[in-house]
Motif scaffolding. Structure first.
Motif, PDB file in Angstrom:
ATOM      1  N   VAL A  68       0.912  -1.103  -0.054  1.00  0.00           N
ATOM      2  CA  VAL A  68      -0.013   0.090  -0.111  1.00  0.00           C
ATOM      3  C   VAL A  68       0.806   1.091  -0.169  1.00  0.00           C
ATOM      4  O   VAL A  68       1.869   1.443   0.686  1.00  0.00           O
ATOM      5  CB  VAL A  68      -0.984  -0.015   1.054  1.00  0.00           C
ATOM      6  N   SER A 105      -3.241   4.035  -1.420  1.00  0.00           N
ATOM      7  CA  SER A 105      -3.320   3.522  -2.948  1.00  0.00           C
ATOM      8  C   SER A 105      -2.785   2.145  -2.962  1.00  0.00           C
ATOM      9  O   SER A 105      -1.817   2.003  -2.122  1.00  0.00           O
ATOM     10  CB  SER A 105      -2.996   4.573  -3.948  1.00  0.00           C
ATOM     11  N   ARG A 110      -3.729  -0.906  -2.213  1.00  0.00           N
ATOM     12  CA  ARG A 110      -4.566  -1.737  -1.621  1.00  0.00           C
ATOM     13  C   ARG A 110      -5.619  -1.191  -0.655  1.00  0.00           C
ATOM     14  O   ARG A 110      -5.288   0.099  -0.516  1.00  0.00           O
ATOM     15  CB  ARG A 110      -3.568  -2.772  -0.672  1.00  0.00           C
ATOM     16  N   THR A 111      -6.545  -1.760  -0.343  1.00  0.00           N
ATOM     17  CA  THR A 111      -7.649  -1.195   0.374  1.00  0.00           C
ATOM     18  C   THR A 111      -7.250  -0.959   1.964  1.00  0.00           C
ATOM     19  O   THR A 111      -6.530  -1.811   2.309  1.00  0.00           O
ATOM     20  CB  THR A 111      -9.011  -2.057   0.525  1.00  0.00           C
ATOM     21  N   LEU A 112      -7.461   0.298   2.162  1.00  0.00           N
ATOM     22  CA  LEU A 112      -6.978   0.606   3.334  1.00  0.00           C
ATOM     23  C   LEU A 112      -7.581   0.050   4.622  1.00  0.00           C
ATOM     24  O   LEU A 112      -6.973  -0.239   5.669  1.00  0.00           O
ATOM     25  CB  LEU A 112      -7.316   2.155   3.595  1.00  0.00           C
ATOM     26  N   SER A 113      -8.919  -0.779   4.326  1.00  0.00           N
ATOM     27  CA  SER A 113      -9.431  -1.341   5.535  1.00  0.00           C
ATOM     28  C   SER A 113      -8.889  -2.639   6.090  1.00  0.00           C
ATOM     29  O   SER A 113      -9.040  -3.081   7.010  1.00  0.00           O
ATOM     30  CB  SER A 113     -10.791  -1.857   5.089  1.00  0.00           C
ATOM     31  N   SER A 114      -7.767  -2.985   5.275  1.00  0.00           N
ATOM     32  CA  SER A 114      -6.739  -4.051   5.713  1.00  0.00           C
ATOM     33  C   SER A 114      -5.900  -3.519   6.744  1.00  0.00           C
ATOM     34  O   SER A 114      -5.152  -4.392   7.349  1.00  0.00           O
ATOM     35  CB  SER A 114      -6.252  -4.497   4.577  1.00  0.00           C
ATOM     36  N   ARG A 121      -8.314  -1.058  12.272  1.00  0.00           N
ATOM     37  CA  ARG A 121      -8.851  -1.281  10.852  1.00  0.00           C
ATOM     38  C   ARG A 121     -10.342  -0.858  10.691  1.00  0.00           C
ATOM     39  O   ARG A 121     -10.852  -0.267   9.634  1.00  0.00           O
ATOM     40  CB  ARG A 121      -8.834  -2.977  10.398  1.00  0.00           C
ATOM     41  N   ASN A 132     -13.004   4.041   5.212  1.00  0.00           N
ATOM     42  CA  ASN A 132     -12.478   3.098   4.487  1.00  0.00           C
ATOM     43  C   ASN A 132     -13.241   3.241   2.978  1.00  0.00           C
ATOM     44  O   ASN A 132     -12.320   2.582   2.117  1.00  0.00           O
ATOM     45  CB  ASN A 132     -12.778   1.772   5.175  1.00  0.00           C
ATOM     46  N   ALA A 133     -14.211   3.586   2.826  1.00  0.00           N
ATOM     47  CA  ALA A 133     -14.785   3.498   1.503  1.00  0.00           C
ATOM     48  C   ALA A 133     -13.878   4.605   0.468  1.00  0.00           C
ATOM     49  O   ALA A 133     -13.931   4.449  -0.433  1.00  0.00           O
ATOM     50  CB  ALA A 133     -16.406   4.226   1.563  1.00  0.00           C
ATOM     51  N   LYS A 134     -13.412   5.613   1.314  1.00  0.00           N
ATOM     52  CA  LYS A 134     -12.521   6.521   0.489  1.00  0.00           C
ATOM     53  C   LYS A 134     -11.121   6.243   0.515  1.00  0.00           C
ATOM     54  O   LYS A 134     -10.380   7.060  -0.093  1.00  0.00           O
ATOM     55  CB  LYS A 134     -13.037   8.067   1.126  1.00  0.00           C
ATOM     56  N   ASN A 135     -10.734   5.255   1.221  1.00  0.00           N
ATOM     57  CA  ASN A 135      -9.382   4.833   1.680  1.00  0.00           C
ATOM     58  C   ASN A 135      -8.728   6.195   1.953  1.00  0.00           C
ATOM     59  O   ASN A 135      -7.576   6.458   1.672  1.00  0.00           O
ATOM     60  CB  ASN A 135      -8.582   4.546   0.047  1.00  0.00           C
TER      61      ASN A 135
END
Length: 127
Positions: free
Chosen positions: A1, A24, A26-30, A52, A73-76
């Motif tokens: 990420v 950017s 990878r998904t930030l929620s991880s 998370r 998380n939807a917007k990272n």
């Protein structure tokens, strides 16, 4: 990420700034996300971290009650709202990402725990 911090600038004591950390790759929620700062001539220090899900947060004592970390998380995106700024808050602020086995204060305040770092954004608070 990949992480990119932004939102720094010059503000008078007592003022506010909101820092952003954009992710950017990878998904930030991880990831759990931490903010650290480094003032001139000083070591990097922990400021705050968020889990998370965003439910868990930790703050270092010197920002508790003044700073608020949040995430979308939807917007990272992760945000750091900084209020009642003091000259001693002057530093380069970094966001960092981690995938910890457990989200604890002891773990999250260790910079060595984090695998990914943004480039930093400068916050200058004038007296």
């Amino acid at each position: 990420v990949q992480l990119q911090a932004s939102g720094g600038g010059l503000v008078q004591a007592g003022g506010s700034l909101r820092l952003s950390c954009a992710a950017s790759g990878r998904t930030l929620s991880s990831y759990a996300i931490g903010w650290f700062r480094q003032a001139p001539g000083k070591e990097r220090e922990f400021v705050t971290a968020i889990s998370r899900s965003g439910i868990g947060t930790y703050y270092e004592y010197f920002v508790k009650g003044r700073f608020t970390i949040s995430r979308d998380n939807a917007k990272n995106m992760v945000y750091l709202q900084m209020n009642s700024l003091k000259p001693e808050d002057t530093a380069v602020y970094y966001c960092a990402a981690d995938n910890p086995d457990s989200f604890t204060f002891v773990t999250m305040r260790q910079s060595s725990e984090y695998h990914y770092w943004g480039q930093g954004t400068l916050v200058t608070v004038s007296s």
